[in-house]
Design a protein around this motif. Structure first.
Motif, mmCIF file in Angstrom:
data_model
loop_
_atom_site.group_PDB
_atom_site.id
_atom_site.type_symbol
_atom_site.label_atom_id
_atom_site.label_comp_id
_atom_site.label_asym_id
_atom_site.label_seq_id
_atom_site.Cartn_x
_atom_site.Cartn_y
_atom_site.Cartn_z
ATOM 1 N N GLN A 1 20.666 4.310 33.817
ATOM 2 C CA GLN A 1 21.129 5.648 33.443
ATOM 3 C C GLN A 1 20.483 6.100 32.133
ATOM 4 O O GLN A 1 20.103 7.264 31.978
ATOM 5 C CB GLN A 1 22.656 5.656 33.304
ATOM 6 C CG GLN A 1 23.229 7.041 33.049
ATOM 7 C CD GLN A 1 23.005 7.975 34.223
ATOM 8 O OE1 GLN A 1 23.487 7.726 35.319
ATOM 9 N NE2 GLN A 1 22.280 9.078 34.000
ATOM 10 N N PHE B 1 23.752 9.613 37.340
ATOM 11 C CA PHE B 1 23.866 11.028 36.987
ATOM 12 C C PHE B 1 22.477 11.618 36.730
ATOM 13 O O PHE B 1 21.660 11.037 35.991
ATOM 14 C CB PHE B 1 24.729 11.198 35.741
ATOM 15 C CG PHE B 1 26.194 11.033 36.005
ATOM 16 C CD1 PHE B 1 26.954 12.099 36.491
ATOM 17 C CD2 PHE B 1 26.821 9.812 35.780
ATOM 18 C CE1 PHE B 1 28.315 11.954 36.732
ATOM 19 C CE2 PHE B 1 28.172 9.658 36.026
ATOM 20 C CZ PHE B 1 28.926 10.727 36.508
ATOM 21 N N GLY C 1 16.325 18.232 46.768
ATOM 22 C CA GLY C 1 17.078 17.707 45.642
ATOM 23 C C GLY C 1 16.760 16.266 45.282
ATOM 24 O O GLY C 1 17.401 15.696 44.391
ATOM 25 N N ASN D 1 21.186 15.317 35.441
ATOM 26 C CA ASN D 1 21.627 16.617 34.912
ATOM 27 C C ASN D 1 23.125 16.832 35.140
ATOM 28 O O ASN D 1 23.578 17.918 35.527
ATOM 29 C CB ASN D 1 20.827 17.761 35.550
ATOM 30 C CG ASN D 1 19.398 17.794 35.061
ATOM 31 O OD1 ASN D 1 19.103 17.380 33.932
ATOM 32 N ND2 ASN D 1 18.490 18.265 35.908
ATOM 33 N N GLY D 2 23.897 15.780 34.917
ATOM 34 C CA GLY D 2 25.339 15.877 35.025
ATOM 35 C C GLY D 2 25.883 15.747 36.422
ATOM 36 O O GLY D 2 27.111 15.756 36.614
ATOM 37 N N GLU D 3 25.033 15.640 37.423
ATOM 38 C CA GLU D 3 25.488 15.532 38.811
ATOM 39 C C GLU D 3 25.298 14.093 39.294
ATOM 40 O O GLU D 3 24.211 13.530 39.179
ATOM 41 C CB GLU D 3 24.702 16.486 39.710
ATOM 42 C CG GLU D 3 25.143 16.430 41.173
ATOM 43 C CD GLU D 3 24.313 17.352 42.051
ATOM 44 O OE1 GLU D 3 24.408 17.230 43.286
ATOM 45 O OE2 GLU D 3 23.565 18.194 41.491
ATOM 46 N N LEU D 4 26.362 13.494 39.813
ATOM 47 C CA LEU D 4 26.303 12.118 40.309
ATOM 48 C C LEU D 4 25.615 12.102 41.668
ATOM 49 O O LEU D 4 26.063 12.765 42.613
ATOM 50 C CB LEU D 4 27.706 11.537 40.416
ATOM 51 C CG LEU D 4 27.791 10.045 40.782
ATOM 52 C CD1 LEU D 4 27.163 9.184 39.684
ATOM 53 C CD2 LEU D 4 29.253 9.634 41.012
ATOM 54 N N ARG D 5 24.515 11.363 41.748
ATOM 55 C CA ARG D 5 23.747 11.326 42.987
ATOM 56 C C ARG D 5 23.664 9.886 43.495
ATOM 57 O O ARG D 5 23.337 8.972 42.735
ATOM 58 C CB ARG D 5 22.316 11.852 42.781
ATOM 59 C CG ARG D 5 22.235 13.331 42.462
ATOM 60 C CD ARG D 5 20.798 13.720 42.169
ATOM 61 N NE ARG D 5 20.663 15.133 41.881
ATOM 62 C CZ ARG D 5 20.381 16.066 42.787
ATOM 63 N NH1 ARG D 5 20.212 15.721 44.058
ATOM 64 N NH2 ARG D 5 20.285 17.333 42.441
ATOM 65 N N SER D 6 23.925 9.702 44.777
ATOM 66 C CA SER D 6 23.755 8.394 45.410
ATOM 67 C C SER D 6 22.340 8.292 45.966
ATOM 68 O O SER D 6 21.797 9.298 46.480
ATOM 69 C CB SER D 6 24.765 8.218 46.550
ATOM 70 O OG SER D 6 26.088 8.228 46.048
#
Length: 384
Positions: free
Chosen positions: A308, A290, A326, A292-297
């Motif tokens: 994390q 995560f 991004g 900023n709250g966004e799950l990124r692969s």
């Protein structure tokens, strides 16, 4: 037709193992070798407290076996016998088998050089040069100091049987050194082009080539005008561990100005702190995280190099910057960077040419070289 050196190597290693095994078998015997004290070196008043602390650290490192007080030792003699004594232990010193954290050796290089001391004395009829003395002019004669058998072995780098006899000498010694090393211990063998490649093969056999860490190239001097070849200006150090759990502590060299200008191109407007943007990924697959709250692969074939918890901490400190696509990058500040990690080519340590450190011994090594090895491979309070 005589065997080539390559053909002799297996036999040399086998004989070296037999010699070392006989020594190891004798350690429990009644006639084992012990060290004889010839001289006590007492610490000066201003170092006595730190020496007491170091002694306490050594005893803690050795456990109950190290309860007997013992001091640093400078051993004069054949190191094959000295290592046998250290492996055996005595009433004053515990056995150091499997206890030593770091070994550095600077053995002969098979250079065909003779380093025994020569002295000049007045007397003798055959020298044309003259010196003024109390009784007038006396001829000068150069006398070679007659060495002891041990000194002849130690300081005359000539071998009657050629390189094969050199390898016969060093093989059992390397085996005993491995016996002295702890499981987290490290071994450095300092050599050059004369015989280093042969010793490397022997060390692969004794330590295991999987436990070979580095071949370090040390540039010991500046340019040479060697005839008919490139100037020979470096030595090599073979760095091994006894296991893959060897101790290692990253050391650094200061950044030069050109590197700073090239690498740390960015600066914060508010603080002026210089930084560069380091990728947040490393090779090999891994889970999404995560940001900023966004799950990124991570990109295919890579993983996020931070946990994390660390990612959250970096974001809170404003150390993560996102590119236009991004992709997250991490700010690496100049004032938080220890410098460049030391690599396997060392060009920043030169031979000692003058000053209090220089002892005018032909193969003297600089203290800075030993300091780097110790800082890199010996834990605090360790045995060297």
């Amino acid at each position: 037709m005589p065997k080539s050196l390559l053909e002799q190597l297996p036999e040399i290693v086998a004989r070296g193992r037999q010699q070392a095994e006989k020594i190891l078998e004798s350690l429990e015997g009644r006639h084992r070798i012990s060290l004889q004290t010839r001289e006590w070196v007492l610490p000066s008043k201003d170092t006595r407290d730190s020496d007491w602390i170091a002694a306490a650290n050594r005893q803690a490192h050795l456990g109950e076996e190290g309860a007997t007080d013992w001091t640093n030792r400078l051993i004069y003699g054949d190191n094959l016998l000295a290592m046998a004594a250290l492996l055996a232990g005595d009433e004053h010193t515990p056995s150091l088998r499997g206890k030593v954290d770091l070994i550095y050796i600077d053995p002969p290089f098979d250079s065909k050089a003779d380093y025994r001391t020569k002295v000049s004395l007045p007397g003798g009829p055959s020298r044309p040069s003259m010196a003024s003395g109390a009784l007038g002019l006396l001829p000068i004669v150069e006398l070679e100091q007659r060495p002891t058998a041990m000194e002849q072995f130690a300081y005359s780098d000539t071998w009657s049987g050629g390189t094969a006899s050199y390898l016969e000498m060093i093989t059992p010694r390397l085996i005993l050194m491995r016996e002295l090393l702890s499981d987290s211990g490290s071994m450095y063998a300092h050599l050059d082009w004369h015989v280093g490649h042969y010793v490397k093969v022997v060390m692969d056999e004794i330590f295991g080539k999987d436990f070979f860490a580095n071949e370090i190239v040390w540039q010991r001097t500046g340019a040479h005008n060697d005839s008919n070849r490139f100037g020979n200006i470096h030595d090599i150090l073979f760095f091994y561990g006894k296991t893959n759990s060897r101790s290692f502590f990253q050391t650094h060299t200061p950044y030069d100005e050109e590197y700073i200008q090239e690498r740390f191109r960015n600066a914060e407007e508010e603080t002026g702190r210089r930084y560069w943007l380091n990728t947040a990924t490393a090779a090999g697959p891994g889970p999404a995280r995560f940001f900023n709250g966004e799950l990124r692969s991570p990109p295919p074939g890579t993983h996020w190099r931070y946990s994390q918890e660390t990612i959250d901490e970096l974001i809170n400190k404003g150390k993560i910057v996102f590119s236009k696509t991004g992709m997250p990058y991490v700010k690496q500040y100049l004032d938080e960077s220890p410098g460049r990690p030391v690599q396997s080519v060392w060009t920043d340590i030169k031979m000692t040419k003058s000053g209090a450190e220089r002892l005018n011994y032909a193969t003297q090594k600089p203290e800075a070289l030993l300091e780097r090895i110790i800082r890199s491979s010996c834990p605090e309070g360790g045995l060297i």
